[in-house]
Design an enzyme around this catalytic site. Structure first.
Site, short mmCIF file in Angstrom:
data_model
loop_
_atom_site.label_atom_id
_atom_site.label_comp_id
_atom_site.label_asym_id
_atom_site.label_seq_id
_atom_site.Cartn_x
_atom_site.Cartn_y
_atom_site.Cartn_z
N CYS B 83 0.81 -1.23 0.00
CA CYS B 83 0.00 0.00 0.00
C CYS B 83 0.84 1.27 0.00
O CYS B 83 0.30 2.37 -0.12
CB CYS B 83 -0.98 -0.01 1.17
N CYS B 215 -13.35 1.55 7.63
CA CYS B 215 -12.41 0.80 6.79
C CYS B 215 -12.37 1.43 5.40
O CYS B 215 -13.41 1.79 4.85
CB CYS B 215 -12.88 -0.65 6.63
N SER B 216 -11.17 1.53 4.83
CA SER B 216 -11.10 2.05 3.46
C SER B 216 -11.80 1.06 2.54
O SER B 216 -11.70 -0.15 2.73
CB SER B 216 -9.65 2.27 3.04
N HIS B 346 -9.28 3.87 -1.72
CA HIS B 346 -7.92 3.36 -1.57
C HIS B 346 -7.57 2.37 -2.67
O HIS B 346 -7.45 1.17 -2.44
CB HIS B 346 -7.78 2.73 -0.18
#
Lengths: 403, 403
Positions: B83, B215-216, B346
């Site tokens: 990430c 949460c993304s 994301h």
């Protein structure tokens, strides 16, 4: 940015036919990196940055692999550029040292291949982008067989070379005869068997005129190199063992390559030419100054194309060059003393580091029975379809000479 | 290696819920790069090197994506670091400019995600290496649910923070309330809806105490940035628009992180701390000098951990910090004015470049309704589990001040 950079340690695993050894990619990396560190005479804790190359593994596999070497918090960058992945990692490591970002950088490349990974339609097959744009055209023009896509690309380029220049199937096969013969002396090679021209030409057809023994096999393996600054070499008294990276260039495709209608252009010959011109200019050398060459013979025809791209002969004369013996022991150059991709094997991400290892051994005079006498300048050519091409020039004894 | 580097153009696509737009990854890249080039006021032909980051696509996807922008033969390096991939690409681009290898470098990041890509056992799931070594331990210790693996890692870290420091579930959820509220003003955000604390806490449970809106999401998208030298900025009169990269550090895990038995350490908090210390030291700044922050709130708890890692508050005080309002408009800092990963989305490889884009807009005063008043110094924090953490400091008007 004129700092000088040196390879002071190289290591690799023996390249293996897939499913031969019971290993996962971290095991290979530990072995190759361990060999490179031992060769350099340093601990992993001295490494300040690492570039890790591979094609098939998932994200951040470099960190996982290096976990088993030591977790030291250093910057790690995972890279890929198809079959030029290994030398792309080497390029980053070199540039970090060159620019002062690190005194000691590690380049690693590995691949654990799977059966059929390169077959058409295989999920694991790297898209040889941007060639995928041209696949439909190629399929329509020539028919598309069940052989690996890359074999078809290079087979088509071979046919074009034969038609255009009168190159013979025998000349193309002679590359494989030579490289298989060279590998007999390489304990790291996947194959170590000699073949006659008749055997190579009579081998299983893959994509005309290419037969099986003219194609690089599916291989597992890893390679690694430690790149350091001039200061590091001098402080550690490594002048005798340090091999200088004299110049290095990475180029990618230009649009023209796909517009000429030439299969030779599609398989990266223009990239080779451009990279070679720039690297010779940067080093102030010509191909006549080179003694030993490791080049990207993924398929026999590509060695011939690369002779021409590197300026070892005129365009169209590559077939005659190999036939003349100019590219084996006793000739003008020794090309692929390791056996090349065809015989040593081709674990995609590892290949660029294995080439570097062979040239380092050759330029140090440590190549044993396959030593090229008096080798002082080496050239590495690593090509990834669609893609990138990295050409690197190495020199031995360049610090000694200056005292 | 003291050359200064500047971001002169940024671009991104709107981040989208997967399967919303009919696009392939080259389409995203064309859009993001096109926006970045237009923002910089340059043609693609001016770009001398490109670093392309992504997690899921196959080898050399960068070349394929840039095919649709223009094939100019420049060095292209495909990179990943889970990430933290986007800011790893940014780091390479910056270092190329810093070291004189390029005057103009492009960093690109993208991701076309697939449904369930991050679920346990999904073939496409990046191994959050070297965390996979610890999965069995975690599974044995705490039970392993069907929620995404990363949610379980961060949920466990949240529980530890609650137990150790008395942090409340409300404080953790307050991060999501803030970031969803911020994104209302961001046309590039996947979500643009406000939620009350009750709504966030009452949302679908993912891994206690984390609910869905903490949460993304799974997102598609791309981002890009053009990095240039000081000379280029001056020659093109871009002093007003150029945002300087004051310092940047990439760190990876050390062995200690996995030996303490702390879930907070396992999810990268030590990497954040180490990267922050180094980047502040390199820039000669403290977190007190920072006005606006884009940080890696992949899960709400990680924003709290990152407050502490960046030194915005003492260890254990992150919950109180968000509750106090210190990290939103009117407070000491504005954190994640874009909405952060939780609300903006994301797409793994794109996130680091989207953070860079937001900070560039903020530091130029171009962020519209979400502008942070008088923002002069920005901080970017991009974390990849197992992994790497990149922290970057940006400054506005640094060339103007010197005339």
């Amino acid at each position: 940015m004129s700092s000088r950079t040196f390879v002071i340690g190289v290591g690799m695993t023996k390249f293996e036919k897939i499913e031969t050894r019971d290993w996962e990619y971290p095991d290979m990396v530990v072995e190759a990196v361990g060999n490179a560190l031992a060769d350099a005479g340093i601990e992993y804790s001295a490494v300040q940055r690492a570039a890790v190359g591979y094609v098939f593994e998932q994200s951040a596999a470099g960190q996982r692999a290096l976990y088993d070497v030591g977790l030291t918090g250093i910057p790690v960058v995972n890279v890929n550029n198809n079959c030029a992945t290994g030398s792309t990692a080497l390029m980053l490591a070199r540039e970090w040292v060159q620019s002062g970002l690190a005194d000691v950088a590690l380049a690693v490349g590995f691949e654990k291949m799977t059966r059929g990974a390169l077959s058409p339609g295989a999920g694991g097959m790297p898209k040889v982008t941007p060639l995928d744009r041209h696949l439909k055209v190629l399929m329509a023009n020539r028919g598309w067989a069940n052989s690996p896509m890359t074999a078809q690309f290079f087979g088509n380029a071979a046919r074009e070379h034969m038609e255009r220049y009168g190159t013979t199937a025998e000349q193309i096969a002679a590359v494989a005869v030579k490289n298989h013969r060279h590998s007999v002396n390489n304990p790291y090679a996947q194959f170590r068997d000699e073949y006659t021209l008749e055997q190579v030409m009579g081998d299983k057809p893959i994509h005309e005129p290419l037969t099986r023994s003219q194609c690089s096999p599916t291989s597992d393996g890893a390679g690694a190199a430690v790149v350091v600054s001039e200061r590091f070499v001098r402080e550690h008294g490594l002048q005798d063992r340090a091999v200088e990276i004299l110049a290095q260039t990475l180029v990618t495709d230009t649009g023209e390559a796909f517009e000429t209608g030439s299969d030779i252009d599609v398989v990266g010959a223009p990239m080779t030419r451009a990279a070679a011109e720039r690297v010779f200019a940067a080093a102030g050398l010509t191909v006549g100054d080179v003694d030993v060459i490791e080049l990207h013979d993924c398929f026999s025809i590509n060695e011939i194309l690369t002779y021409e791209g590197l300026g070892m002969c005129a365009e169209g004369e590559g077939g005659k060059l190999v036939e003349s013996g100019a590219t084996t022991y006793g000739g003008r150059w020794v090309v692929n003393p390791s056996g090349g991709l065809i015989s040593k094997g081709h674990p995609l991400g590892a290949t660029g580091l294995a080439q570097c290892a062979e040239l380092t051994w050759q330029l140090r005079g440590e190549a044993g029975a396959r030593q090229v006498d008096g080798a002082k300048v080496g050239l590495q050519h690593n090509l990834g379809l669609g893609g990138a091409c990295v050409v690197t020039l190495y020199g031995a004894g360049t610090l000694d000479q200056e005292g």
